[in-house]
Write an enzyme that holds these catalytic residues in place. Sequence first.
Site, short mmCIF file in Angstrom:
data_model
loop_
_atom_site.label_atom_id
_atom_site.label_comp_id
_atom_site.label_asym_id
_atom_site.label_seq_id
_atom_site.Cartn_x
_atom_site.Cartn_y
_atom_site.Cartn_z
N ASP A 51 23.72 -11.41 27.37
CA ASP A 51 25.09 -11.15 27.78
C ASP A 51 26.06 -11.73 26.75
O ASP A 51 26.16 -12.95 26.60
CB ASP A 51 25.32 -11.79 29.15
CG ASP A 51 26.72 -11.55 29.67
OD1 ASP A 51 26.94 -10.54 30.35
OD2 ASP A 51 27.61 -12.38 29.37
N TYR A 56 33.50 -13.93 22.79
CA TYR A 56 32.55 -14.99 22.42
C TYR A 56 32.36 -15.04 20.89
O TYR A 56 31.79 -16.00 20.37
CB TYR A 56 31.16 -14.78 23.06
CG TYR A 56 31.10 -14.70 24.55
CD1 TYR A 56 32.18 -15.05 25.35
CD2 TYR A 56 29.93 -14.27 25.19
CE1 TYR A 56 32.11 -14.96 26.74
CE2 TYR A 56 29.85 -14.19 26.57
CZ TYR A 56 30.94 -14.52 27.33
OH TYR A 56 30.85 -14.42 28.70
N LYS A 85 31.49 -7.18 26.42
CA LYS A 85 32.72 -7.04 27.23
C LYS A 85 33.94 -6.82 26.35
O LYS A 85 34.03 -7.39 25.25
CB LYS A 85 32.94 -8.31 28.07
CG LYS A 85 31.69 -8.75 28.80
CD LYS A 85 31.93 -9.94 29.71
CE LYS A 85 30.61 -10.55 30.14
NZ LYS A 85 30.03 -11.50 29.16
N HIS A 117 36.46 -7.43 30.59
CA HIS A 117 36.17 -8.86 30.77
C HIS A 117 37.08 -9.55 31.79
O HIS A 117 36.67 -10.46 32.48
CB HIS A 117 36.31 -9.56 29.41
CG HIS A 117 35.54 -10.85 29.31
ND1 HIS A 117 35.10 -11.35 28.12
CD2 HIS A 117 35.14 -11.74 30.25
CE1 HIS A 117 34.44 -12.49 28.34
NE2 HIS A 117 34.47 -12.74 29.62
#
Length: 291
Positions: A51, A56, A85, A117
Amino acid sequence: MSPTPFSSPSVALNTGLQMPVLGLGTYKLCDPEDVHRAVDAALSAGYRAFDSAAVYRNEADLGKALRELLPKYGLTRKDVFITSKLGPKDQGEKAMEGALHSLSQLDLEYIDLYLIHWPGTQGLAVADERNPGNRAQSWASLEELHGQGKLRAIGVSNYTPAHMRELMQSCKVPPAVLQVEFHPRLCQPELRSLCKESGVCFQAYSSLGKGELLTDPVVLEVAENCKRTPAQVLLRWAVQQGIPVLPKSSNPDRILQNAEVFDFSLSDTDISRLSALDCGHRFCWDPSGVA
Ligand code: A2P
């Protein structure tokens, strides 16, 4: 090739796609070597889902690590389930570009699951009335890319019941997944029943409460009784209720430990004792004010 110590069950999404119940959360992994080490440990332990997210900033490193490591385990692209996302900065008219950027960062022909997200848009106040229109525009872009086969399933993260109802009323393609914070102190009953009624898979993040639940006295007592670690108890509590989890760890030993949750059960009493800790407490962001 190392033997895998467990076999993660899967859940069927409303698209027909199978999603592993256990996936590696990669929120804190932002150094290429850390990503490589974590993905290696996870594949060795039997994880088949990963994920990521645009925010990120590790999509490129994750894609690279998988390309390098899948052959080591005799696996190919189709054997793993990749989630990413859309970043809140790309919510609205930039959504198509944002999703295509995720694909190119990961260097994949398709992403298994792509989520919006956050219900809000970066740069807008939470109460800004442009938020709903931007969400709708993002969803339409995700639907288009889903139609082209580039996003095999689409869904949302951090949506409240109100955001979910709005989406269910206007979408052409219903969301396959809702990914939200979920642990014994935040049991999200309204969202869970909404997902159940609508055929949306409810998926948990921050099952360990960012690590803070690992010292909760009830969690410790249950762990002591069943001779498992607090992390395994928290993850088992979710998966035993049919809820997929995404534990985050950068530590190979803990990555393996978090995978060993399919060979024991909690009693109904233990499940209830843990669920009784629900007090609506969040360790992560609260989306409830987003218009
Ligand atoms: P680390 O990366 O050093 O293992 P959550 O998924 O709830 O946000 O929790 C993630 C946090 O919990 C991370 O800080 C991670 O640190 C830690 N963590 C993950 N798995 C375990 C485990 N099995 N035991 C203890 N801490 C863990």
